[in-house]
Design a protein around this motif. Structure first.
Motif, short mmCIF file in Angstrom:
data_model
loop_
_atom_site.label_atom_id
_atom_site.label_comp_id
_atom_site.label_asym_id
_atom_site.label_seq_id
_atom_site.Cartn_x
_atom_site.Cartn_y
_atom_site.Cartn_z
N MET A 229 0.81 -1.18 0.00
CA MET A 229 0.00 0.00 0.00
C MET A 229 0.86 1.25 0.00
N THR A 230 1.92 1.25 0.78
CA THR A 230 2.79 2.42 0.83
C THR A 230 3.55 2.60 -0.46
N GLU A 231 3.85 1.49 -1.16
CA GLU A 231 4.55 1.61 -2.43
C GLU A 231 3.67 2.29 -3.46
N LEU A 232 2.37 1.97 -3.45
CA LEU A 232 1.45 2.60 -4.40
C LEU A 232 1.35 4.09 -4.15
N VAL A 233 1.34 4.49 -2.90
CA VAL A 233 1.27 5.90 -2.57
C VAL A 233 2.53 6.61 -3.06
N ILE A 234 3.66 5.97 -2.89
CA ILE A 234 4.91 6.57 -3.34
C ILE A 234 4.92 6.72 -4.84
N ILE A 235 4.40 5.70 -5.56
CA ILE A 235 4.37 5.74 -7.01
C ILE A 235 3.48 6.87 -7.49
N LYS A 236 2.35 7.07 -6.84
CA LYS A 236 1.44 8.13 -7.25
C LYS A 236 2.04 9.51 -7.01
N ARG A 237 2.81 9.64 -5.98
CA ARG A 237 3.37 10.96 -5.65
C ARG A 237 4.50 11.36 -6.59
N GLU A 238 5.38 10.42 -6.89
CA GLU A 238 6.53 10.76 -7.71
C GLU A 238 6.67 9.75 -8.84
N GLY A 239 6.66 10.21 -10.07
CA GLY A 239 6.78 9.33 -11.22
C GLY A 239 8.15 8.71 -11.34
N ALA A 240 9.17 9.40 -10.87
CA ALA A 240 10.53 8.88 -10.98
C ALA A 240 10.77 7.71 -10.04
N THR A 241 9.93 7.52 -9.05
CA THR A 241 10.12 6.44 -8.09
C THR A 241 9.89 5.09 -8.74
N VAL A 242 9.01 5.01 -9.73
CA VAL A 242 8.74 3.75 -10.42
C VAL A 242 10.01 3.27 -11.11
N GLY A 243 10.69 4.15 -11.81
CA GLY A 243 11.94 3.78 -12.47
C GLY A 243 13.00 3.38 -11.47
N CYS A 244 13.01 4.03 -10.33
CA CYS A 244 13.97 3.70 -9.29
C CYS A 244 13.70 2.31 -8.73
N MET A 245 12.41 1.97 -8.56
CA MET A 245 12.07 0.63 -8.04
C MET A 245 12.46 -0.45 -9.04
N VAL A 246 12.20 -0.22 -10.33
CA VAL A 246 12.58 -1.20 -11.36
C VAL A 246 14.08 -1.34 -11.39
N ASN A 247 14.79 -0.25 -11.27
CA ASN A 247 16.25 -0.29 -11.27
C ASN A 247 16.77 -1.05 -10.06
N ARG A 248 16.14 -0.86 -8.91
CA ARG A 248 16.57 -1.58 -7.71
C ARG A 248 16.32 -3.07 -7.84
N PHE A 249 15.16 -3.47 -8.42
CA PHE A 249 14.89 -4.89 -8.63
C PHE A 249 15.91 -5.49 -9.60
N PHE A 250 16.21 -4.77 -10.68
CA PHE A 250 17.19 -5.26 -11.65
C PHE A 250 18.56 -5.42 -11.00
N ARG A 251 18.98 -4.43 -10.22
CA ARG A 251 20.28 -4.53 -9.54
C ARG A 251 20.31 -5.68 -8.55
N MET A 252 19.18 -5.92 -7.89
CA MET A 252 19.13 -7.02 -6.93
C MET A 252 19.40 -8.35 -7.63
N TYR A 253 18.77 -8.58 -8.78
CA TYR A 253 18.98 -9.83 -9.50
C TYR A 253 20.39 -9.92 -10.08
N VAL A 254 20.90 -8.82 -10.61
CA VAL A 254 22.25 -8.84 -11.17
C VAL A 254 23.28 -9.12 -10.08
N ASP A 255 23.14 -8.47 -8.94
CA ASP A 255 24.08 -8.71 -7.83
C ASP A 255 23.94 -10.13 -7.30
N GLY A 256 22.71 -10.62 -7.27
CA GLY A 256 22.49 -12.00 -6.81
C GLY A 256 23.14 -13.01 -7.72
N PHE A 257 23.02 -12.82 -9.03
CA PHE A 257 23.64 -13.76 -9.97
C PHE A 257 25.16 -13.65 -9.93
N ARG A 258 25.68 -12.45 -9.71
CA ARG A 258 27.14 -12.30 -9.64
C ARG A 258 27.73 -12.99 -8.42
#
Length: 86
Positions: free
Chosen positions: A1-30
């Motif tokens: 619920m709090t993530e949705l509120v953050i997404i509605k407030r700032e559009g740049a946060t969505v890209g940041c979340m996708v980037n964080r998920f991508f980095r998490m998987y890349v670091d995990g595989f490394r």
């Protein structure tokens, strides 16, 4: 619920979340040691199943028996609608 509120407030946060998920998987595989070997085995098995077995053991039946798409479609339709014997 709090993530949705953050997404509605700032559009740049969505890209940041996708980037964080991508980095998490890349670091995990490394950082994998055993997992890298297991992923190699899984990919090797998928290659054997879908490339080698299909090529040598499962030829394209419809392409070898029928020359046109209409003939192939009729054959498939007849086999699908045919009643199975009891």
């Amino acid at each position: 619920m709090t993530e949705l509120v953050i997404i509605k407030r700032e559009g740049a946060t969505v890209g940041c979340m996708v980037n964080r998920f991508f980095r998490m998987y890349v670091d995990g595989f490394r950082s994998m040691v055993l997992g890298r070997t297991l992923w190699t085995i899984v990919l090797l098995k998928l290659f054997v199943m879908f490339v080698l077995l299909k090529t040598f053991f499962f030829p394209d039946f419809l392409a070898t028996k029928f020359s046109t798409d209409a003939e192939r479609a009729d054959h498939v339709l007849q086999n699908l609608t045919q009643r199975s014997p009891r």
